[in-house]
Design a protein around this motif. Structure first.
Motif, PDB file in Angstrom:
ATOM      1  N   GLY A  49       0.969  -1.410  -0.333  1.00 43.17           N
ATOM      2  CA  GLY A  49      -0.338  -0.023   0.002  1.00 43.17           C
ATOM      3  C   GLY A  49       0.854   1.015  -0.029  1.00 43.17           C
ATOM      4  O   GLY A  49       0.479   2.213   0.065  1.00 43.17           O
ATOM      5  N   GLU A  57      -9.099   6.282   2.690  1.00 46.53           N
ATOM      6  CA  GLU A  57      -8.932   4.987   1.931  1.00 46.53           C
ATOM      7  C   GLU A  57      -9.877   4.892   1.284  1.00 46.53           C
ATOM      8  O   GLU A  57     -10.119   3.991   0.823  1.00 46.53           O
ATOM      9  CB  GLU A  57      -9.851   3.812   3.201  1.00 46.53           C
ATOM     10  CG  GLU A  57      -8.639   3.833   4.423  1.00 46.53           C
ATOM     11  CD  GLU A  57      -9.372   3.623   5.642  1.00 46.53           C
ATOM     12  OE1 GLU A  57     -10.481   3.293   5.929  1.00 46.53           O
ATOM     13  OE2 GLU A  57      -8.375   3.667   6.350  1.00 46.53           O
ATOM     14  N   ALA A  62      -3.556   3.917   1.988  1.00 50.05           N
ATOM     15  CA  ALA A  62      -3.040   3.595   3.425  1.00 50.05           C
ATOM     16  C   ALA A  62      -2.698   4.731   4.823  1.00 50.05           C
ATOM     17  O   ALA A  62      -3.345   4.221   5.818  1.00 50.05           O
ATOM     18  CB  ALA A  62      -1.733   3.179   3.347  1.00 50.05           C
TER      19      ALA A  62
END
Ligand SMILES: Cc1cc2nc3c(=O)[nH]c(=O)nc-3n(C[C@H](O)[C@H](O)[C@H](O)COP(=O)(O)OP(=O)(O)OC[C@H]3O[C@@H](n4cnc5c(N)ncnc54)[C@H](O)[C@@H]3O)c2cc1C
Length: 382
Positions: A49, A57, A62
């Motif tokens: 990520g 998100e 992340a």
């Protein structure tokens, strides 16, 4: 005031450190010599990520905070500064500019695929005759129906050979504009790879825009708003590059201390010699002083205020410390430090770039001085 990292930050740090030690460090020498960043390594970072490090998100990011992101860049740079520069260009300069200035449609189009690593971002501001003086750029943007036509040459474009998206700055009728230019846009050609002293596995290329056409809807921000976008991107980049300097300096101390404990001369490990202890102790002091400037700049990026001067301070100090520390740690390794077989030579070459990339130290100091003289109303310009 609390100087301790919280539990989540400690957990992230150890995750970033493990990743860098396992997935990047073992390949750092090879990719430096081969002057390439293998897709397999990039893919490992995607799976963690990292390419959406600070994105929300909602875009599969992340959502790291500023300190967490600084620690990520620091740990990656400890193993490979080139890799950290690739990531910071993608995240700090391109993705975060789209998050800050993009329309909903632009965010939808680009951010999820950037977080997923399907699209790597490149930042195209510098030109042959517009370096520190980026406002002097000569790339032109001309409207043609519902398209914009871009013409010009961009130099030093990091990530250019792997980029699916270029954030291009050009002169329009209202001043500097910013455009989202897909890597396969007609008229965009990735040219020459700049041969460099260090950062050899990063991809710096000249990019040509010849009658390069993009939809007018690809303009990022308002007409004439390109300079504001570029400056904010460069402040975020300065904070990230400061973290990269911290990572390479801190790791150099580790490498040198280990070497000094094992290298025996005059019948004892050279670690027992006061001159060597002095090099290591001075480096540790500088690294720890730098750490606070770096984390503070990272923290400020989340506070909503103007962090440009703090980022300039962190980056200027980081460039100095990274150069000085890698130089003195190379000295601790003696002849081995000068050999390409040992990592110190690469760290020394890579660290040297930090005083230039993301705006040279001299220009960052102008921004810092402007704040110092603000209350006396003295005009300070580069
Ligand atoms: C490894 C690397 C990666 C890069 N990646 C990118 C990228 O991805 N995208 C991008 O757009 N650009 C990138 N750059 C370009 C970088 O931002 C420029 O190199 C930088 O802004 C300096 O421009 P210049 O090299 O033309 O130097 P110049 O502007 O010509 O400066 C030469 C010297 O004069 C000094 N100087 C200039 N003006 C002043 C002043 N007013 N006062 C005092 N001193 C001054 C400078 O500090 C420097 O020491 C990268 C550069 C490097 C080295």
């Amino acid at each position: 005031m609390d100087f301790a990292l919280n539990e989540e930050q400690r957990m992230f740090r150890s995750m970033f450190r493990d990743f860098a030690a396992k997935e990047i460090a073992p390949h750092a020498e090879d990719i430096d010599q081969e002057e390439t960043l293998p897709p397999a390594i990039l893919q490992k970072a995607v799976e963690q990520g990292f390419l959406g490090a600070t994105l929300p998100e909602a875009y599969f990011g992340a959502e790291l905070d500023g300190v967490g992101y600084a620690m990520l860049v620091e740990e990656l740079a400890a193993s490979c500064v080139s890799f950290a520069v690739m990531l910071a260009t993608h995240v700090s300069e391109v993705a975060m500019s789209i998050l800050g200035y993009g329309t909903d449609a632009q965010k939808e189009e680009w951010l999820t695929s950037m977080a997923a690593g399907e699209v790597v971002g490149a930042f195209a501001l510098t030109e042959p005759d517009a370096g520190s003086d980026a406002l002097a750029l000569q790339t032109r943007a001309a409207a043609d129906g519902d398209e914009v036509v871009l013409d010009g040459v961009k130099t030093w474009v990091a990530n250019a050979s792997i980029a699916g998206l270029f954030l291009v700055f050009a002169q329009g009728p209202d001043g500097m504009d910013a455009f989202l230019v897909p890597g396969d846009a007609p008229g965009l050609t990735v040219g020459y790879r700049e041969p460099t002293l260090g950062l050899r596995s990063a991809n710096f290329h000249t990019v040509y825009l010849e009658d390069c056409r993009v939809p007018a809807a690809n303009q990022l921000g308002r007409p004439g708003g390109g300079w504001e976008i570029a400056r904010q991107a460069q402040s975020r980049m300065a904070a990230a590059l400061a973290a990269a300097g911290l990572g390479v300096a801190a790791d150099s101390v580790q490498v040198a201390a280990r070497f000094a404990s094992e290298r025996v001369q005059f019948g004892v490990p050279i670690a027992q010699k006061q001159a060597i202890q002095g090099y290591i102790a001075d480096a540790m002091i500088e690294v720890e002083a730098l750490r606070y400037l770096v984390y503070r700049a990272g923290w400020l990026t989340d506070q909503g205020g103007d962090f440009a001067v703090d980022a300039s301070m962190a980056k200027s100090f980081s460039a100095r410390v990274a150069s000085r520390v890698t130089n003195s740690m190379l000295q601790v390794l003696g002849g081995y430090g000068y050999m390409e077989d040992y990592p110190m030579a690469r760290k020394y070459r890579d660290a040297r770039a930090l005083g230039i990339i993301g705006g040279p130290t001299e220009v960052h100091k102008v921004h810092i001085a402007r704040q110092a003289f603000a209350e006396w109303d003295v005009e300070i310009v580069p």
